[in-house]
Design an enzyme around this catalytic site. Structure first.
Site, PDB file in Angstrom:
ATOM      1  N   ASP A 211       0.877  -1.186   0.000  1.00 23.00           N
ATOM      2  CA  ASP A 211       0.000   0.000   0.000  1.00 23.00           C
ATOM      3  C   ASP A 211       0.904   1.222   0.000  1.00 23.00           C
ATOM      4  O   ASP A 211       2.134   1.101   0.079  1.00 23.00           O
ATOM      5  CB  ASP A 211      -0.927  -0.010   1.238  1.00 23.00           C
ATOM      6  CG  ASP A 211      -2.248   0.732   0.981  1.00 23.00           C
ATOM      7  OD1 ASP A 211      -2.217   1.963   0.817  1.00 23.00           O
ATOM      8  OD2 ASP A 211      -3.303   0.069   0.953  1.00 23.00           O
ATOM      9  N   GLY A 237       4.660   1.485  -1.331  1.00 23.98           N
ATOM     10  CA  GLY A 237       4.945   1.936  -2.698  1.00 23.98           C
ATOM     11  C   GLY A 237       3.684   2.389  -3.393  1.00 23.98           C
ATOM     12  O   GLY A 237       2.588   2.340  -2.817  1.00 23.98           O
ATOM     13  N   PHE A 239       1.397   1.599  -6.599  1.00 22.54           N
ATOM     14  CA  PHE A 239       1.257   0.442  -7.509  1.00 22.54           C
ATOM     15  C   PHE A 239       1.277   0.818  -8.990  1.00 22.54           C
ATOM     16  O   PHE A 239       1.362  -0.057  -9.844  1.00 22.54           O
ATOM     17  CB  PHE A 239       0.097  -0.476  -7.134  1.00 22.54           C
ATOM     18  CG  PHE A 239      -1.257   0.151  -6.870  1.00 22.54           C
ATOM     19  CD1 PHE A 239      -1.833   1.046  -7.738  1.00 22.54           C
ATOM     20  CD2 PHE A 239      -1.970  -0.233  -5.728  1.00 22.54           C
ATOM     21  CE1 PHE A 239      -3.091   1.582  -7.492  1.00 22.54           C
ATOM     22  CE2 PHE A 239      -3.231   0.293  -5.458  1.00 22.54           C
ATOM     23  CZ  PHE A 239      -3.797   1.212  -6.347  1.00 22.54           C
ATOM     24  N   HIS A 257     -11.889  -0.774  -8.988  1.00 23.38           N
ATOM     25  CA  HIS A 257     -13.041   0.126  -9.164  1.00 23.38           C
ATOM     26  C   HIS A 257     -12.706   1.598  -8.903  1.00 23.38           C
ATOM     27  O   HIS A 257     -13.464   2.467  -9.285  1.00 23.38           O
ATOM     28  CB  HIS A 257     -14.254  -0.344  -8.338  1.00 23.38           C
ATOM     29  CG  HIS A 257     -14.210  -0.030  -6.884  1.00 23.38           C
ATOM     30  ND1 HIS A 257     -15.358   0.004  -6.111  1.00 23.38           N
ATOM     31  CD2 HIS A 257     -13.185   0.243  -6.032  1.00 23.38           C
ATOM     32  CE1 HIS A 257     -15.019   0.297  -4.852  1.00 23.38           C
ATOM     33  NE2 HIS A 257     -13.732   0.437  -4.785  1.00 23.38           N
TER      34      HIS A 257
HETATM   35  C1  LIG Z   1     -10.674   1.069  -1.444  1.00 22.62           C
HETATM   36  S1  LIG Z   1      -9.284   0.642  -0.496  1.00 22.62           S
HETATM   37  C2  LIG Z   1      -9.328  -1.124  -0.538  1.00 22.62           C
HETATM   38  C3  LIG Z   1      -8.767  -1.785   0.696  1.00 22.62           C
HETATM   39  C4  LIG Z   1      -8.818  -3.317   0.775  1.00 22.62           C
HETATM   40  N1  LIG Z   1      -8.119  -3.938  -0.319  1.00 22.62           N
HETATM   41  C5  LIG Z   1     -10.237  -3.843   0.862  1.00 22.62           C
HETATM   42  O1  LIG Z   1     -10.739  -4.417  -0.103  1.00 22.62           O
HETATM   43  O2  LIG Z   1     -10.868  -3.674   1.906  1.00 22.62           O
HETATM   44  C6  LIG Z   1      -7.977   1.062  -1.649  1.00 22.62           C
HETATM   45  C7  LIG Z   1      -6.592   0.918  -1.062  1.00 22.62           C
HETATM   46  O3  LIG Z   1      -5.628   1.183  -2.115  1.00 22.62           O
HETATM   47  C8  LIG Z   1      -4.599   2.009  -1.593  1.00 22.62           C
HETATM   48  N2  LIG Z   1      -4.018   2.776  -2.700  1.00 22.62           N
HETATM   49  C9  LIG Z   1      -4.605   3.776  -3.393  1.00 22.62           C
HETATM   50  N3  LIG Z   1      -3.778   4.223  -4.355  1.00 22.62           N
HETATM   51  C10 LIG Z   1      -2.646   3.502  -4.258  1.00 22.62           C
HETATM   52  C11 LIG Z   1      -1.428   3.496  -4.991  1.00 22.62           C
HETATM   53  N4  LIG Z   1      -1.232   4.328  -6.021  1.00 22.62           N
HETATM   54  N5  LIG Z   1      -0.478   2.601  -4.641  1.00 22.62           N
HETATM   55  C12 LIG Z   1      -0.672   1.756  -3.596  1.00 22.62           C
HETATM   56  N6  LIG Z   1      -1.817   1.701  -2.868  1.00 22.62           N
HETATM   57  C13 LIG Z   1      -2.792   2.566  -3.201  1.00 22.62           C
HETATM   58  C14 LIG Z   1      -5.294   2.887  -0.554  1.00 22.62           C
HETATM   59  O4  LIG Z   1      -4.382   3.414   0.381  1.00 22.62           O
HETATM   60  C15 LIG Z   1      -6.292   1.901   0.065  1.00 22.62           C
HETATM   61  O5  LIG Z   1      -5.747   1.206   1.160  1.00 22.62           O
END
Ligand SMILES: C[S@@+](CC[C@H](N)C(=O)[O-])C[C@H]1O[C@@H](n2cnc3c(N)ncnc32)[C@H](O)[C@@H]1O
Length: 348
Positions: A211, A237, A239, A257
């Site tokens: 994350d 990092g 993603f 999504h």
């Molecule tokens: C909607 S949450 C989903 C959390 C978990 N996977 C779940 O299903 O309950 C999206 C996650 O993606 C992470 N995130 C958003 N942009 C990101 C990026 N560019 N790189 C890494 N993580 C990212 C956010 O910090 C967050 O924890």
């Protein structure tokens, strides 16, 4: 036909039609906000310590004499509290899921809904007209970047994810054939709800959570609270820019999504490149049914992405399988998890 005759024909055709469902749906926010305020005020937390006289509970919570009786009794009528001889107690469900002291607490998502989404959904009509997001980022901000700069709001959000996804996490741990694999990475892991659930169910697995770097202390605290720090590690990092940890299963829940279709494809291509032959990708969301008429929660989630993100949207199992096939996955299938959630599995 006169206007009066037309009206008579219309009424006749409507037969025994009732406006009940329309009124219930149109005013559903009354019940929704009543529950959200109960979570905010700590009604369920107070009652988790034992049943309480209504007046005494109202005084503890700081409620006005005019409001508390209707408020508590509305919660009784909505099935969120029980009442006997003027004393109130949690129902078995609210005691299990809305007592913040229990690990089964799912109120994080309701806390976030109350603090943020309830107001932002008030401008849904603007979002529908303009296609533009309606949250804090409305004036040029970046939702995730802004979120990760505010430690208190980040903690609330990451914890809310654990509550929202708890049912899906348990189903993924139970339904996927983990016996064939040794190491997994949960991409966009939030505080680590899925890695913890999988690790607790399968002793032979080690896992990573990936994350944005500021999620690290929240992930590590959560993992440590289950004594899993030897088997679950955090990788910080972005993603879109950084490499994902090598592993033979990659999971992504409520990630695709958030992004537009080009970004979705970019993430799928990156996961494909990271996995070894035979490796698996598990994508899970409140997948919309292929005919787009059954899973109202998935469709409303997609409108929530309109409110929250510049280009995100939810999608069907068929959509996701076709993007996975285009990315190179040789085998794909959709499996229902729990409630509105399903997973799409791709095998490289
Ligand atoms: C909607 S949450 C989903 C959390 C978990 N996977 C779940 O299903 O309950 C999206 C996650 O993606 C992470 N995130 C958003 N942009 C990101 C990026 N560019 N790189 C890494 N993580 C990212 C956010 O910090 C967050 O924890």
């Amino acid at each position: 036909m006169t206007e009066l005759q037309e009206h008579a024909v219309h009424t006749e055709r409507a037969g025994h039609a009732s406006p009940e469902r329309i009124i219930q749906l149109g005013l559903a926010f009354w019940g929704s906000k009543t529950l959200l305020s109960a979570v905010e005020l700590g009604v369920f937390a107070q009652l988790s310590q034992g049943q309480r006289d209504g007046e005494e509970l109202a005084a503890t919570l700081g409620l006005h004499p005019r409001s508390w009786r209707d408020f508590f009794d509305a919660l009784v009528a909505l099935g969120m509290l029980e009442r006997e001889n003027g004393t109130y107690r949690n129902t078995p469900e609210t005691d299990l899921f809305l007592d913040p002291a229990k690990p089964s607490y799912i109120g994080g998502i309701l806390e976030m809904a109350n603090a943020r989404l309830y107001a932002f959904w008030g401008s849904l009509t603007d979002g529908l007209r303009t296609g533009e997001l309606q949250n804090e980022a409305r004036h040029g901000g970046d939702f995730f970047a802004d979120l990760h700069k505010d430690p208190e709001r980040l903690k609330q959000f990451l914890h809310a994810m654990t509550g929202l996804s708890a049912g899906a996490h348990a189903a993924i741990a139970a339904k996927f054939d983990w016996g064939r694999y040794r190491a997994f990475t949960d991409v966009g892991c939030a505080e680590g709800g899925l890695p913890v659930t999988i690790a607790l169910a399968h002793d032979h697995l080690t896992g990573a959570g990936f994350d944005l770097p500021s999620a690290q202390p929240h992930f590590e605290d959560y993992v440590r609270s289950f004594g899993l720090e030897d088997r679950l590690t955090f990788h910080g990092g972005n993603f879109f820019e950084d490499e994902l940890p090598a592993s033979d299963v990659i999971t992504m829940g409520h990630i695709l999504h958030d992004w537009n279709v080009d970004q979705k494809r970019q993430l799928l291509a990156k996961v494909y490149d990271t996995l070894p032959d035979g490796g698996a990708l598990i994508v899970f969301e409140a997948l919309i049914d292929d005919d787009r008429r059954e899973n109202a929660f998935g469709l409303l989630m997609s409108l929530n992405m309109l409110i929250e993100t510049p280009g995100g949207f939810d999608y069907t199992g068929a959509d996701c399988q076709s993007w996975m096939r285009d990315a190179g996955f040789r085998e794909t299938y959709v499996q229902h998890l729990a409630g509105p959630d399903s997973m799409v599995v791709g095998i490289k």
